[in-house]
Motif scaffolding. Structure first.
Motif, mmCIF file in Angstrom:
data_model
loop_
_atom_site.group_PDB
_atom_site.id
_atom_site.type_symbol
_atom_site.label_atom_id
_atom_site.label_comp_id
_atom_site.label_asym_id
_atom_site.label_seq_id
_atom_site.Cartn_x
_atom_site.Cartn_y
_atom_site.Cartn_z
ATOM 1 N N GLU A 186 0.838 -1.195 0.000
ATOM 2 C CA GLU A 186 0.000 0.000 0.000
ATOM 3 C C GLU A 186 0.884 1.260 0.000
ATOM 4 O O GLU A 186 0.775 2.136 0.856
ATOM 5 N N GLY A 187 1.760 1.334 -1.006
ATOM 6 C CA GLY A 187 2.726 2.423 -1.067
ATOM 7 C C GLY A 187 2.112 3.798 -1.183
ATOM 8 O O GLY A 187 2.728 4.794 -0.777
ATOM 9 N N HIS A 188 0.897 3.872 -1.724
ATOM 10 C CA HIS A 188 0.229 5.166 -1.887
ATOM 11 C C HIS A 188 -0.196 5.772 -0.562
ATOM 12 O O HIS A 188 -0.596 6.950 -0.514
ATOM 13 N N LEU A 189 -0.088 5.006 0.527
ATOM 14 C CA LEU A 189 -0.545 5.484 1.831
ATOM 15 C C LEU A 189 0.596 5.860 2.770
ATOM 16 O O LEU A 189 0.343 6.442 3.836
ATOM 17 N N GLN A 190 1.828 5.552 2.402
ATOM 18 C CA GLN A 190 2.935 5.672 3.352
ATOM 19 C C GLN A 190 3.129 7.089 3.886
ATOM 20 O O GLN A 190 3.526 7.274 5.038
ATOM 21 N N HIS A 191 2.860 8.097 3.071
ATOM 22 C CA HIS A 191 3.177 9.469 3.467
ATOM 23 C C HIS A 191 1.945 10.333 3.725
ATOM 24 O O HIS A 191 2.055 11.567 3.770
ATOM 25 N N LEU A 192 0.787 9.715 3.897
ATOM 26 C CA LEU A 192 -0.390 10.506 4.253
ATOM 27 C C LEU A 192 -0.169 11.151 5.616
ATOM 28 O O LEU A 192 0.188 10.483 6.581
ATOM 29 N N HIS A 193 -0.402 12.450 5.702
ATOM 30 C CA HIS A 193 -0.081 13.174 6.933
ATOM 31 C C HIS A 193 -1.099 12.936 8.036
ATOM 32 O O HIS A 193 -0.740 12.979 9.220
ATOM 33 N N ASP A 194 -2.347 12.702 7.682
ATOM 34 C CA ASP A 194 -3.383 12.466 8.689
ATOM 35 C C ASP A 194 -3.291 11.011 9.152
ATOM 36 O O ASP A 194 -3.592 10.086 8.404
ATOM 37 N N VAL A 225 2.401 -17.193 3.785
ATOM 38 C CA VAL A 225 2.984 -15.866 3.952
ATOM 39 C C VAL A 225 2.035 -14.816 3.397
ATOM 40 O O VAL A 225 1.572 -14.934 2.250
ATOM 41 N N VAL A 226 1.746 -13.809 4.214
ATOM 42 C CA VAL A 226 0.992 -12.632 3.777
ATOM 43 C C VAL A 226 1.855 -11.439 4.157
ATOM 44 O O VAL A 226 1.931 -11.047 5.326
ATOM 45 N N THR A 227 2.546 -10.881 3.171
ATOM 46 C CA THR A 227 3.579 -9.879 3.436
ATOM 47 C C THR A 227 3.160 -8.520 2.909
ATOM 48 O O THR A 227 2.579 -8.412 1.818
ATOM 49 N N THR A 228 3.473 -7.468 3.664
ATOM 50 C CA THR A 228 2.927 -6.154 3.360
ATOM 51 C C THR A 228 3.620 -5.092 4.204
ATOM 52 O O THR A 228 4.515 -5.386 4.993
ATOM 53 N N GLY A 229 3.197 -3.861 4.032
ATOM 54 C CA GLY A 229 3.577 -2.797 4.952
ATOM 55 C C GLY A 229 4.832 -2.054 4.568
ATOM 56 O O GLY A 229 5.707 -2.548 3.864
ATOM 57 N N GLY A 230 4.918 -0.843 5.081
ATOM 58 C CA GLY A 230 6.091 0.004 4.941
ATOM 59 C C GLY A 230 6.258 0.795 6.218
ATOM 60 O O GLY A 230 5.504 0.623 7.185
ATOM 61 N N THR A 231 7.224 1.689 6.234
ATOM 62 C CA THR A 231 7.501 2.467 7.442
ATOM 63 C C THR A 231 6.279 3.246 7.910
ATOM 64 O O THR A 231 6.046 3.384 9.109
ATOM 65 N N GLY A 232 5.477 3.737 6.960
ATOM 66 C CA GLY A 232 4.322 4.555 7.325
ATOM 67 C C GLY A 232 3.090 3.781 7.745
ATOM 68 O O GLY A 232 2.147 4.366 8.300
ATOM 69 N N THR A 233 3.071 2.459 7.485
ATOM 70 C CA THR A 233 1.849 1.687 7.742
ATOM 71 C C THR A 233 2.072 0.408 8.539
ATOM 72 O O THR A 233 1.099 -0.239 8.934
ATOM 73 N N ALA A 234 3.308 0.014 8.784
ATOM 74 C CA ALA A 234 3.573 -1.289 9.394
ATOM 75 C C ALA A 234 2.852 -1.454 10.723
ATOM 76 O O ALA A 234 2.346 -2.546 11.033
ATOM 77 N N PHE A 236 0.019 -0.383 11.606
ATOM 78 C CA PHE A 236 -1.395 -0.688 11.373
ATOM 79 C C PHE A 236 -1.560 -2.083 10.780
ATOM 80 O O PHE A 236 -2.460 -2.836 11.183
ATOM 81 N N CYS A 237 -0.705 -2.431 9.829
ATOM 82 C CA CYS A 237 -0.753 -3.770 9.230
ATOM 83 C C CYS A 237 -0.601 -4.847 10.301
ATOM 84 O O CYS A 237 -1.218 -5.918 10.217
ATOM 85 N N ALA A 238 0.215 -4.557 11.311
ATOM 86 C CA ALA A 238 0.498 -5.543 12.351
ATOM 87 C C ALA A 238 -0.720 -5.874 13.196
ATOM 88 O O ALA A 238 -0.729 -6.896 13.891
ATOM 89 N N THR A 239 -1.739 -5.043 13.147
ATOM 90 C CA THR A 239 -2.946 -5.291 13.959
ATOM 91 C C THR A 239 -3.960 -6.162 13.234
ATOM 92 O O THR A 239 -4.990 -6.515 13.819
ATOM 93 N N VAL A 240 -3.700 -6.495 11.979
ATOM 94 C CA VAL A 240 -4.694 -7.175 11.142
ATOM 95 C C VAL A 240 -4.480 -8.683 11.197
ATOM 96 O O VAL A 240 -3.426 -9.175 10.790
ATOM 97 N N PRO A 241 -5.461 -9.449 11.672
ATOM 98 C CA PRO A 241 -5.331 -10.905 11.663
ATOM 99 C C PRO A 241 -5.127 -11.420 10.235
ATOM 100 O O PRO A 241 -5.804 -10.977 9.304
ATOM 101 N N GLY A 242 -4.190 -12.317 10.075
ATOM 102 C CA GLY A 242 -3.905 -12.879 8.753
ATOM 103 C C GLY A 242 -2.630 -12.357 8.138
ATOM 104 O O GLY A 242 -2.035 -13.023 7.284
ATOM 105 N N VAL A 243 -2.185 -11.163 8.530
ATOM 106 C CA VAL A 243 -0.888 -10.664 8.073
ATOM 107 C C VAL A 243 0.193 -11.437 8.820
ATOM 108 O O VAL A 243 0.101 -11.651 10.034
ATOM 109 N N THR A 244 1.224 -11.874 8.100
ATOM 110 C CA THR A 244 2.301 -12.647 8.734
ATOM 111 C C THR A 244 3.661 -11.967 8.680
ATOM 112 O O THR A 244 4.570 -12.356 9.414
ATOM 113 N N GLU A 245 3.826 -10.950 7.812
ATOM 114 C CA GLU A 245 5.165 -10.405 7.567
ATOM 115 C C GLU A 245 5.061 -8.933 7.194
ATOM 116 O O GLU A 245 4.140 -8.523 6.475
ATOM 117 N N LEU A 246 6.033 -8.149 7.672
ATOM 118 C CA LEU A 246 6.050 -6.712 7.442
ATOM 119 C C LEU A 246 7.346 -6.302 6.757
ATOM 120 O O LEU A 246 8.403 -6.885 7.018
#
Length: 373
Positions: A186-194, A225-234, A236-246
């Protein structure tokens, strides 16, 4: 006569003042604090952390991250994987699609030497080409594959739902590919200020990702493996059941773009040391860091001393200006510049000079500098 390339050679134990400029310097205390903050925040979730090395481009730093708790790393391109693996670190996921005969041949030779390599696919055409090349090379071990999903960035990735299921069915029929999971960035979300907007939109992307993983499992695929996330979203991704890797990457160094979005939880630990080379007015000087040292795609770099404002003057030069009443800069003075976008800025430099207390403690090569193929 000694080669000009070797006449200048900073070494461990040298001081900051000994470095020529522009030089890429790392505040070790700050970088280590950033790593600890991320690991303290994410390791208790039980998820694997596979940092993205397209930021650091360094096998040394990859090993430091593993020592801190990470499991493997990510790279963007085959050539990056070649360089990092050659430097001694090969637990790598290549996160961009590998398409084209030359690139596929390179992947095959890389996999021949390094069986830990993982890849992503988002098309039957791409998957088949890799399978056929592995078969032609006589490599019986299947390469580990994840299906790349479009979770809203609209850059790469199969569409969720039936298109992803069709692709999984196709991959499952290829002898030399072993499907183990899905990737969604979800790279389009990494730098959202809000922050709340960033969190809400991230959770929507995670619904697409984990929902598709569940649908694949229901269809009989072993999705581990369900891999996702970046510095701006990791976080939040970590709170989602089913995600395994950041896959956070920029957190270790940061830049002004991320700082403006995330605040100061992580500090800017990397700067470009520069020298004032010319006086151009009562409140204007020229420094030796221009477009070849600092990128501008995410805006202009900033002086670490915020009283001075940076401007670009070309490939080799930049300007610093200041308001009346601010102490003047003079020819020969040194300043530190904070990059606006860390990944491409690192790609402009050969070495990191990692300092503690103003003394070089370590020197790290930028192993995958320029590796864009």
């Amino acid at each position: 006569m000694e080669s000009p390339i070797t006449m200048y050679g900073p070494k461990v134990g040298d001081r900051l003042d000994d470095l020529d400029t522009p030089s890429m310097i790392v505040d070790l205390d700050a970088a280590e604090a950033n790593i600890k903050k991320l690991m303290d925040q994410l390791l208790p979730t039980g998820l694997n952390i596979r940092p993205h090395l397209k930021t650091t481009k360094s096998a040394v730093i990859a090993r430091k991250l593993v020592n801190a708790g990470a499991k493997g790393g990510c790279v963007a391109k085959v050539s990056e994987a070649e360089a990092i693996a050659a430097a001694g670190f090969d637990d790598l996921l290549i996160t961009c699609e590998i398409v084209g005969p030359a690139k596929v041949r390179r992947l095959v030779e890389l996999f021949r030497r390094h069986r830990n390599i993982r890849i992503v696919v988002d098309s039957a055409v791409g998957a088949t080409a890799i399978n056929d090349a592995l078969a032609a090379a006589g490599i019986d071990d299947p390469i580990t594959v994840l299906i790349d999903l479009d979770v809203g960035l609209h850059r790469t990735g199969a569409q969720p739902g039936e298109p992803a299921l069709d692709l999984a069915r196709h991959v499952a029929g290829l002898k030399h590919l072993r499907l183990i999971g899905v990737q969604g960035y979800e790279g389009h979300l990494q730098h959202l200020h809000d922050r709340e907007d960033r969190r809400a939109q991230c959770l929507q992307s995670m619904q697409i990702l984990t929902g598709t993983a569940d649908a694949l499992r229901a269809a009989g695929f072993a999705i581990e493996v369900v891999t996702t996330g970046g510095t701006g979203t990791a976080e939040f991704c970590a709170t989602v059941p089913g995600v395994t890797e950041l896959q956070p990457g920029s957190f270790i160094f940061m830049d002004t773009d991320y700082r403006n979005a995330l605040g100061t939880f992580y500090s800017n630990s990397l700067t470009i040391l520069s020298t004032v080379v010319s006086q151009q007015g009562p409140r204007a000087v020229t420094i030796d860091s221009g477009l070849k040292s600092l990128t501008t795609d995410s805006g202009l770099a900033e002086c670490k001393d915020s009283r001075y404002t940076y401007g670009v003057l070309g490939d080799e030069h930049g300007s610093l200006t200041w308001e009346e009443g601010t102490p003047s800069l003079s020819v020969g003075d040194r300043v530190e510049m904070i990059p606006s976008h860390i990944d491409p800025t690192v790609n402009l430099h050969d070495f990191y000079y990692a300092l503690r207390g103003g003394v070089i403690e370590e020197i790290w090569r930028v192993d995958s500098r320029g590796k864009v193929q």
